[in-house]
Scaffold this motif. Structure first.
Motif, PDB file in Angstrom:
ATOM      1  N   LEU A 336       2.156  18.075  78.388  1.00  0.00           N
ATOM      2  CA  LEU A 336       1.770  16.691  78.133  1.00  0.00           C
ATOM      3  C   LEU A 336       2.834  15.756  78.703  1.00  0.00           C
ATOM      4  CD1 LEU A 336       0.586  17.048  74.415  1.00  0.00           C
ATOM      5  CD2 LEU A 336      -0.789  17.201  76.510  1.00  0.00           C
ATOM      6  N   ARG A 337       2.386  14.677  79.306  1.00  0.00           N
ATOM      7  CA  ARG A 337       3.307  13.759  79.982  1.00  0.00           C
ATOM      8  C   ARG A 337       2.977  12.327  79.596  1.00  0.00           C
ATOM      9  NH1 ARG A 337       3.878  13.538  86.581  1.00  0.00           N
ATOM     10  NH2 ARG A 337       6.049  12.831  86.654  1.00  0.00           N
ATOM     11  N   LYS A 338       4.039  11.556  79.275  1.00  0.00           N
ATOM     12  CA  LYS A 338       3.830  10.161  78.879  1.00  0.00           C
ATOM     13  C   LYS A 338       4.929   9.295  79.485  1.00  0.00           C
ATOM     14  CE  LYS A 338       3.575   7.194  74.773  1.00  0.00           C
ATOM     15  NZ  LYS A 338       3.676   7.151  73.296  1.00  0.00           N
ATOM     16  N   GLN A 339       4.525   8.253  80.195  1.00  0.00           N
ATOM     17  CA  GLN A 339       5.503   7.340  80.778  1.00  0.00           C
ATOM     18  C   GLN A 339       6.005   6.387  79.703  1.00  0.00           C
ATOM     19  OE1 GLN A 339       4.314   5.460  84.431  1.00  0.00           O
ATOM     20  NE2 GLN A 339       5.898   3.876  84.306  1.00  0.00           N
ATOM     21  N   LEU A 340       7.338   6.287  79.569  1.00  0.00           N
ATOM     22  CA  LEU A 340       7.939   5.430  78.548  1.00  0.00           C
ATOM     23  C   LEU A 340       8.217   4.029  79.081  1.00  0.00           C
ATOM     24  CD1 LEU A 340      10.441   7.992  76.962  1.00  0.00           C
ATOM     25  CD2 LEU A 340       8.131   7.399  76.188  1.00  0.00           C
ATOM     26  N   GLU A 345      10.266   9.100  81.382  1.00  0.00           N
ATOM     27  CA  GLU A 345       9.020   9.675  80.889  1.00  0.00           C
ATOM     28  C   GLU A 345       9.333  10.719  79.822  1.00  0.00           C
ATOM     29  OE1 GLU A 345       6.783  11.996  83.638  1.00  0.00           O
ATOM     30  OE2 GLU A 345       8.552  12.623  84.759  1.00  0.00           O
ATOM     31  N   ASP A 346       8.313  11.043  79.069  1.00  0.00           N
ATOM     32  CA  ASP A 346       8.412  12.003  77.966  1.00  0.00           C
ATOM     33  C   ASP A 346       7.467  13.159  78.289  1.00  0.00           C
ATOM     34  OD1 ASP A 346       7.783  13.429  75.636  1.00  0.00           O
ATOM     35  OD2 ASP A 346       8.092  11.714  74.337  1.00  0.00           O
ATOM     36  N   ILE A 347       7.996  14.404  78.356  1.00  0.00           N
ATOM     37  CA  ILE A 347       7.110  15.543  78.546  1.00  0.00           C
ATOM     38  C   ILE A 347       7.222  16.472  77.334  1.00  0.00           C
ATOM     39  CG2 ILE A 347       7.364  15.416  81.052  1.00  0.00           C
ATOM     40  CD1 ILE A 347       8.884  18.104  80.879  1.00  0.00           C
ATOM     41  N   THR A 348       6.111  17.081  76.959  1.00  0.00           N
ATOM     42  CA  THR A 348       6.063  18.020  75.835  1.00  0.00           C
ATOM     43  C   THR A 348       5.707  19.396  76.367  1.00  0.00           C
ATOM     44  OG1 THR A 348       5.383  16.299  74.272  1.00  0.00           O
ATOM     45  CG2 THR A 348       4.984  18.584  73.637  1.00  0.00           C
ATOM     46  N   VAL A 349       6.595  20.361  76.095  1.00  0.00           N
ATOM     47  CA  VAL A 349       6.383  21.743  76.533  1.00  0.00           C
ATOM     48  C   VAL A 349       6.164  22.596  75.288  1.00  0.00           C
ATOM     49  CG1 VAL A 349       7.339  23.709  77.781  1.00  0.00           C
ATOM     50  CG2 VAL A 349       7.890  21.372  78.513  1.00  0.00           C
ATOM     51  N   GLU A 350       5.072  23.356  75.280  1.00  0.00           N
ATOM     52  CA  GLU A 350       4.758  24.177  74.113  1.00  0.00           C
ATOM     53  C   GLU A 350       4.392  25.592  74.543  1.00  0.00           C
ATOM     54  OE1 GLU A 350       1.824  24.212  70.160  1.00  0.00           O
ATOM     55  OE2 GLU A 350       1.703  22.579  71.626  1.00  0.00           O
ATOM     56  N   ARG A 423      10.180  18.277  73.102  1.00  0.00           N
ATOM     57  CA  ARG A 423       9.975  17.098  73.941  1.00  0.00           C
ATOM     58  C   ARG A 423      11.251  16.811  74.718  1.00  0.00           C
ATOM     59  NH1 ARG A 423       8.557  12.338  70.190  1.00  0.00           N
ATOM     60  NH2 ARG A 423       8.471  11.255  72.194  1.00  0.00           N
ATOM     61  N   LEU A 424      11.085  16.462  75.993  1.00  0.00           N
ATOM     62  CA  LEU A 424      12.223  16.111  76.836  1.00  0.00           C
ATOM     63  C   LEU A 424      12.033  14.702  77.382  1.00  0.00           C
ATOM     64  CD1 LEU A 424      12.601  19.389  78.952  1.00  0.00           C
ATOM     65  CD2 LEU A 424      13.800  18.788  76.850  1.00  0.00           C
ATOM     66  N   ILE A 425      13.085  13.894  77.297  1.00  0.00           N
ATOM     67  CA  ILE A 425      13.085  12.566  77.913  1.00  0.00           C
ATOM     68  C   ILE A 425      13.762  12.706  79.269  1.00  0.00           C
ATOM     69  CG2 ILE A 425      13.727  10.154  77.660  1.00  0.00           C
ATOM     70  CD1 ILE A 425      11.805  11.194  75.512  1.00  0.00           C
ATOM     71  N   LEU A 426      13.028  12.386  80.349  1.00  0.00           N
ATOM     72  CA  LEU A 426      13.506  12.649  81.702  1.00  0.00           C
ATOM     73  C   LEU A 426      13.335  11.426  82.587  1.00  0.00           C
ATOM     74  CD1 LEU A 426      11.648  16.060  82.081  1.00  0.00           C
ATOM     75  CD2 LEU A 426      14.089  15.786  81.598  1.00  0.00           C
ATOM     76  N   PRO A 427      14.090  11.381  83.699  1.00  0.00           N
ATOM     77  CA  PRO A 427      13.866  10.303  84.674  1.00  0.00           C
ATOM     78  C   PRO A 427      12.437  10.391  85.224  1.00  0.00           C
ATOM     79  CG  PRO A 427      15.939  11.438  85.115  1.00  0.00           C
ATOM     80  CD  PRO A 427      15.234  12.237  84.078  1.00  0.00           C
ATOM     81  N   LEU A 428      11.803   9.268  85.394  1.00  0.00           N
ATOM     82  CA  LEU A 428      10.426   9.223  85.866  1.00  0.00           C
ATOM     83  C   LEU A 428      10.336   9.714  87.311  1.00  0.00           C
ATOM     84  CD1 LEU A 428       7.526   8.311  85.155  1.00  0.00           C
ATOM     85  CD2 LEU A 428       8.113   6.067  86.123  1.00  0.00           C
TER      86      LEU A 428
END
Length: 454
Positions: A336-340, A345-350, A423-428
């Motif tokens: 899952l990916r969400k632009q902050l 951006e925020d990605i969710t790895v499960e 969840r990881l907060i990463l550079p877009l």
């Protein structure tokens, strides 16, 4: 010193002299410690021997002042002049007998439960006396990783290696626990290849014929298949392909097997690939091909150990005690990916599922195999010992940016399981390739990659 211990010391001394050369020998150091029990059958063992060599005839690093020892009461009295004025400090230079460091006791905080673990104070003494800041320290039988952990704390670079998977897992967790700088973890060499080179089999084709026989497949003759790595099962149109112990079975091998299934001797209904070693993302490669007429199985890892003689081979044929098992592999849920904002951006790895190498191939008792089978059926992800994420995988070098492992309670309060989602907060970025690696409780490693597009 017992006779056995004395012989061992002599043998090690002989080996080191022949490896490094007697001209490079400097000291035999006695590490004397007070800890440890007593015995009614022999003198209590209270020392280990450390051999000190230099690498070449050129000048070597020797910093004894870095590891001064506390003076004894008698030594302090001798250090006073007749008028009572102290002319030396409270510390003295070390000798070739070290008795200021005890072996680890069961209650030590740094203890990891590894049988040969050495105290950090002992390794600190070796590193401080024999290297400078920024130097490279190497330990090729690294065990619990004390050398690398201490070198990291002392500002040295380090290289560690060990043939044991449990040792490598302990080392990796230890370095992560102490917030070590980023390090590269690689599988180098090939255990099966080395075992093959030491075995009685002179040609890989001979070994392939043995594997085919143990799988109850008929090998083709050398005129039909010069490499000797193809066979068939009489009861059906099934082709069997045996890969080399010198290779990692991956996508190219699987595609080659598919081609042989369609073209060799008029074609076959199914092909089975038997492999020794596999690329870490083999599970993902199999799922990508999505070929129900392709099956991939693992040759028992200890087979070469069990094929020491022709007699042992005949015994294996008679007993039928060889099982070729399914692969272990990891799957993850869609990322899952969400632009902050404009920069993050925020990605969710499960984690989704873990398919374990068949318990039949593991060195477990029948009771333990049943327990593992129950876990596989009900909660397979609980077998994960460690998993990590590289959110910008380049396809070559895995750089972990996040990890969790059994015993870590920072992510949750459960010391017996890893978390299944993060969840990881990463550079877009417009697109990114995410790679997830996992190691299970038996030391088997799996990897899966996923493309995340904007």
């Amino acid at each position: 010193m017992s006779t056995l211990t004395g012989m061992l010391v002599i043998m090690l001394r002989f080996l080191w002299i022949n490896i490094f050369g007697k001209d490079l020998f400097i000291n035999q150091i006695i590490w004397n410690y007070a800890t440890g029990g007593a015995s009614k059958e022999f003198y209590a063992r209270k020392h280990d021997v450390i051999f000190y060599y230099r690498m070449s005839n050129s000048k070597y690093i020797f910093n004894p002042a870095e590891v001064k020892e506390q003076r004894t009461e008698k030594s302090l009295k001798r250090a006073l002049n007749p008028q009572g004025a102290r002319i030396h400090d409270m510390l003295k230079l070390p000798t070739d007998v070290w008795n200021d460091v005890n072996a680890l006791n069961p209650m030590e905080n740094e203890r990891l439960g590894y049988g040969t673990q050495k105290p950090e104070r002992l390794i600190s003494k070796v590193i401080l006396a024999s290297s400078n800041q920024g130097d490279i320290v190497a330990d090729f039988f690294a065990g619990s990783g004390t050398t690398g952990a201490v070198a990291e704390k002392l500002g040295r670079r380090w290289i560690m290696s060990d043939i044991g998977k449990p040792a490598c897992m302990i080392m990796r967790k230890r370095l992560i626990d102490q917030d070590a700088n980023p390090f590269l973890y690689q599988s180098v060499g090939d255990y099966q290849k080395e075992q093959f080179e030491q075995s009685e089999f002179k040609r890989i084709s001979d070994l392939a014929h043995v594997v085919l026989s143990l799988y109850s497949a008929m090998p083709f003759n050398k005129q039909e298949v010069p490499r000797g790595n193809l066979g068939y099962i009489r009861q059906g149109r099934t082709l069997v392909y045996v890969d080399s112990p010198s290779k990692l079975t991956g996508l190219n091998t699987l595609r080659k097997a598919q081609t042989l299934r369609g073209s060799f001797m008029g074609g076959w209904d199914k092909v089975i690939v038997l492999g020794w070693n596999f690329v870490t993302n083999i599970g993902q490669e199999i799922m990508t091909l999505n070929d129900p007429k392709l099956e991939v199985l693992v040759i028992p890892p200890d087979l070469l150990d069990r094929l020491k003689t022709k007699t042992s081979y005949q015994n294996l044929i008679k007993s039928g005690d060889i099982r070729f098992s399914s692969l272990q592999y990891l799957t993850i849920k869609p990322i899952l990916r969400k632009q902050l904002d404009d920069e993050q951006e925020d990605i969710t790895v499960e984690l989704d599922n873990y398919v374990l190498l068949s318990p039949d191939a593991l060195p477990l008792s029948d009771d333990d195999k049943k327990k593992v089978q129950d876990i596989i059926a009900n909660d397979p992800l609980s077998l994960i010992e460690y998993w990590s994420i590289d959110p910008d995988y380049d396809g070559e070098v895995f750089r972990s940016k996040w990890q969790d492992y059994r015993g870590n309670v920072e992510s949750d309060n459960d010391p017996y399981r890893v978390v299944k989602q993060t969840r990881l907060i990463l550079p877009l970025k417009p697109n990114r390739k995410v790679c997830v690696k996992a190691v299970d409780v038996f030391g088997f490693e799996s990897a899966v990659t996923a493309e995340v597009k904007g």
